[in-house]
Motif scaffolding. Structure first.
Motif, PDB file in Angstrom:
ATOM      1  N   ILE A  14       0.853  -1.189   0.000  1.00 49.70           N
ATOM      2  CA  ILE A  14       0.000   0.000   0.000  1.00 49.70           C
ATOM      3  C   ILE A  14       0.885   1.234   0.000  1.00 49.70           C
ATOM      4  CG2 ILE A  14      -0.266   0.103   2.518  1.00 49.70           C
ATOM      5  CD1 ILE A  14      -3.221   0.999   1.912  1.00 49.70           C
ATOM      6  N   LYS A  15       0.534   2.175  -0.831  1.00 46.62           N
ATOM      7  CA  LYS A  15       1.291   3.412  -0.987  1.00 46.62           C
ATOM      8  C   LYS A  15       2.774   3.100  -1.160  1.00 46.62           C
ATOM      9  CE  LYS A  15      -0.272   7.116   0.953  1.00 46.62           C
ATOM     10  NZ  LYS A  15      -0.690   8.133   1.881  1.00 46.62           N
ATOM     11  N   ASN A  16       3.633   3.577  -0.273  1.00 46.27           N
ATOM     12  CA  ASN A  16       5.070   3.354  -0.446  1.00 46.27           C
ATOM     13  C   ASN A  16       5.594   2.136   0.315  1.00 46.27           C
ATOM     14  OD1 ASN A  16       4.729   4.530   2.050  1.00 46.27           O
ATOM     15  ND2 ASN A  16       6.647   5.669   1.978  1.00 46.27           N
ATOM     16  N   SER A  53       0.515   6.558   7.305  1.00 42.74           N
ATOM     17  CA  SER A  53      -0.848   6.670   6.771  1.00 42.74           C
ATOM     18  C   SER A  53      -1.217   5.439   5.957  1.00 42.74           C
ATOM     19  CB  SER A  53      -1.020   7.938   5.941  1.00 42.74           C
ATOM     20  OG  SER A  53      -0.163   7.921   4.820  1.00 42.74           O
ATOM     21  N   GLY A  54      -0.255   4.799   5.313  1.00 42.59           N
ATOM     22  CA  GLY A  54      -0.525   3.567   4.572  1.00 42.59           C
ATOM     23  C   GLY A  54      -0.991   2.455   5.493  1.00 42.59           C
ATOM     24  N   MET A  57      -4.547   3.326   6.541  1.00 38.37           N
ATOM     25  CA  MET A  57      -5.465   3.091   5.415  1.00 38.37           C
ATOM     26  C   MET A  57      -5.734   1.607   5.220  1.00 38.37           C
ATOM     27  SD  MET A  57      -4.051   5.660   2.528  1.00 38.37           S
ATOM     28  CE  MET A  57      -5.249   6.767   1.851  1.00 38.37           C
ATOM     29  N   SER A  58      -4.699   0.791   5.358  1.00 42.03           N
ATOM     30  CA  SER A  58      -4.883  -0.643   5.151  1.00 42.03           C
ATOM     31  C   SER A  58      -5.775  -1.253   6.235  1.00 42.03           C
ATOM     32  CB  SER A  58      -3.530  -1.360   5.090  1.00 42.03           C
ATOM     33  OG  SER A  58      -2.907  -1.409   6.356  1.00 42.03           O
ATOM     34  N   LYS A  80     -10.158   4.272  -5.588  1.00 41.27           N
ATOM     35  CA  LYS A  80      -9.292   4.540  -4.434  1.00 41.27           C
ATOM     36  C   LYS A  80      -8.191   3.481  -4.337  1.00 41.27           C
ATOM     37  CE  LYS A  80      -9.441   4.871   0.610  1.00 41.27           C
ATOM     38  NZ  LYS A  80     -10.268   4.780   1.810  1.00 41.27           N
ATOM     39  N   ALA A  83      -5.454   3.915  -6.781  1.00 39.94           N
ATOM     40  CA  ALA A  83      -4.547   5.017  -6.451  1.00 39.94           C
ATOM     41  C   ALA A  83      -3.573   4.663  -5.323  1.00 39.94           C
ATOM     42  CB  ALA A  83      -5.358   6.257  -6.062  1.00 39.94           C
ATOM     43  N   ILE A  84      -3.952   3.761  -4.426  1.00 33.45           N
ATOM     44  CA  ILE A  84      -3.109   3.527  -3.249  1.00 33.45           C
ATOM     45  C   ILE A  84      -2.382   2.189  -3.219  1.00 33.45           C
ATOM     46  CG2 ILE A  84      -4.385   5.119  -1.781  1.00 33.45           C
ATOM     47  CD1 ILE A  84      -5.748   2.717  -0.487  1.00 33.45           C
ATOM     48  N   ASN A  86       0.383  -0.278  -4.089  1.00 32.62           N
ATOM     49  CA  ASN A  86       1.760  -0.058  -4.519  1.00 32.62           C
ATOM     50  C   ASN A  86       1.943  -0.529  -5.963  1.00 32.62           C
ATOM     51  OD1 ASN A  86       4.694  -1.104  -4.830  1.00 32.62           O
ATOM     52  ND2 ASN A  86       4.786   0.255  -3.051  1.00 32.62           N
ATOM     53  N   LEU A  92      -2.129  -5.827  -2.688  1.00 28.98           N
ATOM     54  CA  LEU A  92      -2.189  -5.378  -1.303  1.00 28.98           C
ATOM     55  C   LEU A  92      -2.435  -6.593  -0.408  1.00 28.98           C
ATOM     56  CD1 LEU A  92      -2.448  -3.373   1.040  1.00 28.98           C
ATOM     57  CD2 LEU A  92      -4.782  -2.904   0.283  1.00 28.98           C
TER      58      LEU A  92
END
Length: 124
Positions: A14-16, A53-54, A57-58, A80, A83-84, A86, A92
């Motif tokens: 997720i994200k980074n 924040s990742g 969010m998860s 969404k 967008a998030i 990775n 994910l």
């Protein structure tokens, strides 16, 4: 439920966050007396871009997947996720271990979910 206790949570993709991150909330042998005051995570902190924040969010995504059977059918959710999730891992992964106490009995549960895109580009 007031008698449910998160033991550990892991996330990747997720994200980074592209490697597995595991948070252990309870680092002792689990006996009849849980001693919830011994949970060892009180907050998540770190520099900008470290994945705080990742992780949050998860947890929200996992909760929505468990509680809302139509969560992945929502086009806003799909956008969404696109967008998030990775871009390097393209999936994910989330895993939550928890205990539920009913009277004197403890039950151990694990939710393990991996989201990835199917042939149509929808997350499943």
């Amino acid at each position: 439920m007031k008698n449910m206790y998160l033991i550990s949570y892991s996330v990747k993709g997720i994200k980074n966050i592209d490697t597995l991150v595991t948070l252990s909330f309870y680092k002792k042998t689990i006996g009849k007396d849980l001693g919830v005051q011994n949970y060892n995570i009180k907050g998540i902190y770190g520099v900008n871009g470290s994945g705080k924040s990742g992780i949050i969010m998860s947890v929200e995504i996992l909760k929505n997947l468990i509680c809302d059977s139509g969560y992945l059918n929502n086009p806003i959710t799909q956008k969404k996720l696109d967008a998030i999730v990775n871009k390097r891992t393209q999936e994910l992964f989330m895993q939550a271990d928890y205990l539920a106490k009913a009277g004197e009995y403890l039950s151990y549960f694990r939710y393990e979910i991996t989201l990835s895109q199917d042939m149509s580009g929808k997350y499943v």
